[in-house]
Enzyme design. Structure first.
Site, short mmCIF file in Angstrom:
data_model
loop_
_atom_site.label_atom_id
_atom_site.label_comp_id
_atom_site.label_asym_id
_atom_site.label_seq_id
_atom_site.Cartn_x
_atom_site.Cartn_y
_atom_site.Cartn_z
CB ALA A 146 47.69 78.94 -50.97
CG PHE B 240 52.37 79.18 -51.59
CD1 PHE B 240 51.23 78.57 -52.08
CD2 PHE B 240 53.22 79.81 -52.48
CE1 PHE B 240 50.95 78.58 -53.43
CE2 PHE B 240 52.94 79.82 -53.84
CZ PHE B 240 51.80 79.21 -54.31
CG ASP B 241 50.95 77.47 -43.86
OD1 ASP B 241 51.76 77.96 -43.06
OD2 ASP B 241 50.45 76.34 -43.74
CE LYS B 242 57.84 74.57 -43.03
NZ LYS B 242 57.53 73.14 -42.82
CB THR B 243 53.15 72.88 -42.13
OG1 THR B 243 54.47 73.18 -41.72
CG2 THR B 243 52.78 71.48 -41.70
#
Length: 631
Positions: free
Chosen positions: A512, A310-313
């Site tokens: 994602a 996953f990307d965070k922001t």
């Protein structure tokens, strides 16, 4: 002739059934056998016409179809004067095809519902205040459109006047209305529940989000999975092989009736339709729940995923960060720093940059009074610009180091203290000197914990977070969500490298993300997931799966749905093969006859369709056996 037969196939089926009924009545009443046989022969001829026509079309394309086998069998039955069986076989085949089409239409019901919701008209607002109702195809970019209560929004655009409660279920799959006002974006196909708005059209016609959703679903439902392609190749060899086996049965047994029965019973109808109907139903279910899965092959790959990245922001977090503090070190005030940085960030698409712009505007800064002469967005680092002849550098520590801007111990310690609280620290330098640190915080998505637990419970072994943010903020988010590994301060190229490394280790990776920076990693993964509502066009185009409501629960639904759909597909194949084997053994043993075998055969086709239709109403729920892992 062929067009007429195609057009009236259902009526021919009904007429064939009525003639069979009359023939049986005469037979039961012990009337003249000639009359009874005449009605049955007429039923056979009428029924076999559309079947034979499709068989001929297949032969012209040099393919062996199921219709060809049935035509051979019916002609053979007529030859040996088995009129009852010849008429029943054709009627059952046509009636079965009718029921298949009806049930297949239901599996595509989600797409049909979307198409029915497509807006047809728009209320155009002229400069003099007058209104004119026009076709949606006549709306142009820049037109001002009025939407009244109960009306469908005809285009994608931005609200310039009014406020309203809008049902966005057609786009996001969420039935709860969303409140929107000036400056908010709205989408074609959504419905204004209450209120009144005027909007400026930004995307019209085939460019609207709604039109793209329909296009994506149509393409996905028509695309084939590896299993479907294999079955197509299998049937192309299976059908002629069955024909040869039927001939062999006749040679060995000298029984034409047995050979004809063998020919019909061995038709791979349920086998051929079992996989695509599961595929269509699964994709339809996803569309109904705001998840666009781009085809059967994507469904198969998604079901095998064991590693989530996953990307965070904007992905794990809501993507709606807020400025929590502006700490200055020089002579400039907090509002002055915000103004300069906001003007520089007007050219940036990054979440943090847009947050600074929004905060400055909300605090009354007139950005038009500032002059931006040049700017450069440094991917993964920040932005460099000249505003009112002041050289502005705003970004992370790496950018400060690259521009040789000194961060003293006090400023460094302050930044760390903010990061430990879950903030992202944006360093701001003016004319080569550190001027301030802007703290920005983003909230974790409400449904992230439950969704991650659900995916772990259904087969995910490893969850990893990638971010361009600092290590302290990344660690805070990872700890809250129980994520296995996290990597901070990454460039887009770093994210791609990590994804490729995981794939080389044998992991099946789903990535994602929501931004331009994530698109390369999304493309590199086995499965790319894009956050649709807040995501960019490029990430949506690159991704294999698009979550239209930006909800993590949709991700979990897509993952569990894919496993359910593949399991359903395998069930259908097993049912089809079992029925064919049992029937063939029964035929060779003399226990199954042509009409009864055909009835069971068509029944098996309907069974696999009805089994697939269970996917339409499927709802993902957290497995009782699964638990989330905190590491």
């Amino acid at each position: 002739m062929m067009k007429a037969i195609n057009r009236y196939t259902n009526k021919l089926t009904l007429l064939s059934g009525m003639l069979i009924a009359v023939g049986f009545i005469l037979m039961v009443m012990q009337q003249q056998v000639g009359w009874s046989n005449g009605f049955l022969i007429a039923a056979t001829v009428i029924g076999v016409a559309p079947v034979a026509m499709k068989a001929w079309q297949a032969v012209r394309l040099r393919t062996f179809s199921i219709e060809l086998l049935v035509t051979f069998a019916v002609v053979g039955a007529l030859f040996i004067r088995e009129y009852v069986e010849s008429s029943i076989v054709t009627f059952l085949f046509l009636f079965g095809a009718y029921l298949e089409n009806r049930t297949l239409q239901k599996t595509r019901s989600s797409l049909k519902q979307l198409i029915d919701m497509a807006p047809q008209e728009a209320l155009l607002l002229h400069e003099d205040g007058s209104r004119k109702l026009i076709g949606v195809e006549d709306v142009k970019v820049g037109d001002q459109i009025v939407v009244l209560p109960g009306g469908k929004i005809p285009v994608d655009g931005v609200i310039v006047k009014g406020r309203a409660s809008i049902n966005e279920a057609a786009v996001t799959g969420e039935s709860v209305p969303v409140y929107k006002s000036d400056g908010d974006r709205v989408f074609s196909g959504t419905i204004l529940d209450t209120g009144y708005i005027e909007l400026i059209a930004e995307r019209v016609g085939d460019d609207t989000t709604f039109a793209k959703i329909i296009e994506l679903i149509e393409e996905a439902q028509d695309s084939q999975s590896k299993t479907e392609r294999f079955l197509d190749r299998f049937s192309s060899y299976y059908t002629p092989a069955v024909t040869l086996l039927a001939i062999l049965v006749y040679i060995l047994k000298s029984d034409l009736h047995l050979a004809i029965t063998f020919l019909v019973i061995a038709c791979p109808g349920a086998l051929v339709i079992g996989a695509p109907v599961s595929n269509v139903a699964g994709i339809g279910n996803g569309a109904k729940n705001g998840v666009l899965i781009k085809g059967g092959e994507v469904m198969e790959r998604l079901a095998k995923v064991d590693t989530l990245v996953f990307d965070k922001t904007g992905t794990l977090t809501k993507g709606k960060p807020e400025v929590t503090d502006v700490h200055t070190f020089g002579a400039k005030t907090a509002i002055e720093v915000l103004a300069y940085v906001a003007k520089a960030e007007t050219v940036s698409e990054h979440h943090l940059g847009q947050t600074i712009v929004k905060t400055a505007v909300n605090r009354g800064v007139d950005l038009s009074s500032y002059q931006l002469t040049d700017s450069e967005a440094i991917k993964g680092h920040g932005i460099v610009a000249t505003v009112n002849k002041h050289h502005i550098v705003a970004g992370n520590r790496k950018l400060m180091d690259a521009r040789q801007i000194d961060i003293d111990a006090h400023a460094g310690q302050y930044a760390i203290s903010r990061e430990l609280l879950g903030n992202t620290a944006v360093f701001v330098a003016m004319n080569g000197v550190l001027e301030a640190i802007i703290s920005i915080a983003d909230q974790i998505r409400d449904d992230a914990h439950e969704a991650l637990a659900m995916m772990r419970a259904n087969g995910v072994k490893r969850i990893i977070m990638h971010t361009g943010d600092n290590r302290h903020t990344a660690k805070a988010v990872a700890n809250q969500l129980g994520i296995d590994e996290f990597y901070a301060e990454l460039l887009p190229s770093d994210k791609v490298a990590y994804v490729n490394k995981l794939k080389e280790e044998g992991a099946i990776v789903a990535m994602a993300g929501d931004g331009v920076n994530d698109a390369p990693a999304i493309a590199a993964a086995n499965i790319g997931i894009a956050m649709g509502e807040g995501g960019t066009d490029i990430s949506m185009e690159t991704a294999d799966v698009v979550l239209m409501a930006d909800k993590f629960s949709q991700y979990a639904h897509a993952y569990v749905l894919s496993k359910k759909a593949i399991r359903n597909m395998r069930q259908n194949i097993a049912i089809a093969l079992a029925v064919v084997v049992i029937l063939l053994v029964g035929v060779l043993g003399g226990h199954v006859h042509l009409a009864s075998g055909m009835f069971i055969h068509e029944g098996s086709v309907l069974v696999v369709i009805l089994n697939a239709m269970r996917l339409i109403s499927f709802k993902a729920s957290k497995s009782r056996r699964g638990t989330s892992h905190n590491r």
